[in-house]
Design an enzyme around this catalytic site. Structure first.
Site, mmCIF file in Angstrom:
data_model
loop_
_atom_site.group_PDB
_atom_site.id
_atom_site.type_symbol
_atom_site.label_atom_id
_atom_site.label_comp_id
_atom_site.label_asym_id
_atom_site.label_seq_id
_atom_site.Cartn_x
_atom_site.Cartn_y
_atom_site.Cartn_z
ATOM 1 C CG HIS A 1 31.355 23.496 -4.220
ATOM 2 N ND1 HIS A 1 32.129 24.630 -4.121
ATOM 3 C CD2 HIS A 1 30.236 23.749 -3.492
ATOM 4 C CE1 HIS A 1 31.507 25.522 -3.370
ATOM 5 N NE2 HIS A 1 30.363 24.997 -2.972
ATOM 6 C CB SER B 1 23.723 21.892 -3.638
ATOM 7 O OG SER B 1 22.769 22.093 -2.629
ATOM 8 C CD GLU C 1 27.695 28.175 27.504
ATOM 9 O OE1 GLU C 1 26.621 28.321 28.137
ATOM 10 O OE2 GLU C 1 28.369 29.127 27.094
ATOM 11 C CE LYS D 1 16.405 32.232 -2.143
ATOM 12 N NZ LYS D 1 15.826 30.913 -2.533
ATOM 13 C CG ASP D 2 23.448 32.648 0.603
ATOM 14 O OD1 ASP D 2 22.384 32.125 0.975
ATOM 15 O OD2 ASP D 2 24.383 31.999 0.106
#
Length: 372
Positions: free
Chosen positions: A197, A201, A267, A223-224
């Site tokens: 921030h 971005s 894994e 959107k998120d």
């Protein structure tokens, strides 16, 4: 008064964040990681209420959670499926950074790489906690690699094990470290967000104009929200359709200290570095290459913004990145097979290609930064 200060801080930190107008769904992986991390913390806290370690380890507590605790199977599958989703989306998050040149924001990129190392460490510690046959022997093999460190390696291994061999004391240490690293992840997530921030971005075009930005809420928060629906669907699919798909069958067997599994493997999200490790005849060399397989991402952050922005738009960079992704997938697949022909040859060849493409990408990046 404190509540108003907290409310205004959250509002300025999240809702009123200036956001480029052309962000696509590739930039939603960070929010997905935040949601999955929150679910992992809650599910892990609930599991810790019923997890116990006795003289035989934690295998009996896992059976208790799955069979006797009401809803225990559901919480366990949320936690075990969540780590696979978390690592998969984190790899996609890194891939997005390589595609759009996010590594030019050096502070954010470096904090993200450090966060990746901590998350991988926490995931490995959590993999040991069921104390099944694969967990125990996998932990023994991985921790024993630290003995390759000159002078202090043997003492370091015995300190981690709590003795001359791995046992219940090792499991107690791993449970404590798993809990602590989860809290460290929270701290580094905040650092990662603060650095993001502070510098702003990036965006798919790579241009930086402060006037071409909107507040994060309500457009990008909506959107998120759609992305969160996808996360919930993935959780539903992993829990109710294929909960055992990514779990090793040998890990459902109680530990036999007198017999190792025929094929020890970690894994799936560790298989690519595991394949690199076993493709190296030297133990110390394998450990170094295993660390460098991820640490080499650091060198991409050395450069100028303009050179990085122009570089990621070229056809050569896209071809190299596509080849690198293909080799990464092949290494992951080969790491799951036993060390026999032709899988060992394919693992050796692709391990060389992995670092070769990496070096070519670095040289290409340095060339662009030198010219521009």
């Amino acid at each position: 008064m404190f509540f108003n200060i907290f409310k205004s801080s959250i509002k300025g930190f999240l809702l009123n964040l200036p956001t480029p107008i052309n962000l696509n769904y590739w930039y939603g992986f960070g929010s997905m990681l935040g949601l999955i991390y929150s679910i992992q913390i809650i599910s892990g806290l609930i599991l810790s209420w019923f997890y116990f370690i006795d003289l035989s380890g934690g295998f009996k507590s896992l059976i208790l959670i799955m069979q006797d605790v009401w809803g225990g199977w559901f919480i366990r599958f949320i936690h075990s499926s969540g780590v696979s989703l978390f690592m998969f989306i984190m790899y996609l998050h890194i891939l997005r950074g390589l595609i759009y040149g996010s590594f030019c924001k050096v502070d954010v990129w470096y904090s993200g790489i450090l966060l990746l190392f901590i998350c991988m460490g926490s995931a490995f510690l959590g993999y040991v906690l069921p104390w099944g046959s694969m967990s125990y022997w996998g932990m023994t093999v991985v921790t024993n690699m630290l003995s390759a460190i000159p002078m202090v390696g043997v003492y370091l291994v015995e300190t981690i094990w709590g003795g001359s061999s791995a046992g219940v004391s090792t499991l107690v240490r791993f449970f404590s470290f798993h809990y602590l690293l989860s809290l460290f992840i929270m701290v580094f997530i905040l650092i990662h967000l603060i650095l993001l921030h502070e510098c702003g971005s990036s965006n798919p075009l790579g241009v930086y104009y402060s006037c071409e930005k909107f507040t994060f809420h309500p457009l990008f928060s909506l959107k998120d929200t759609l992305v969160f629906v996808l996360v919930v669907f993935l959780y539903w699919f992993c829990i109710f359709v294929c909960p055992y798909l990514l779990l090793d069958a040998i890990n459902f067997e109680e530990i036999n200290f007198m017999m190792t599994p025929s094929h020890i493997k970690p894994e799936w999200y560790f298989l690519f570095i595991y394949c690199i490790l076993r493709s190296t005849p030297s133990k110390l060399g394998g450990v170094i290459l295993m660390v460098m397989a991820i640490l080499m991402l650091v060198f991409l952050g050395i450069g100028k913004n303009l050179g990085s922005v122009l570089m990621v738009k070229t056809l050569y960079w896209k071809l190299m990145l596509s080849s690198f992704l293909l080799v990464f997938i092949i290494l992951t697949i080969m790491g799951g097979y036993t060390v026999e022909y032709p899988y060992d040859i394919l693992g050796n060849v692709n391990s060389v290609l992995y670092f070769f493409i990496y070096v070519i990408m670095l040289l290409y990046s340095f060339m662009f930064n030198f010219v521009y």
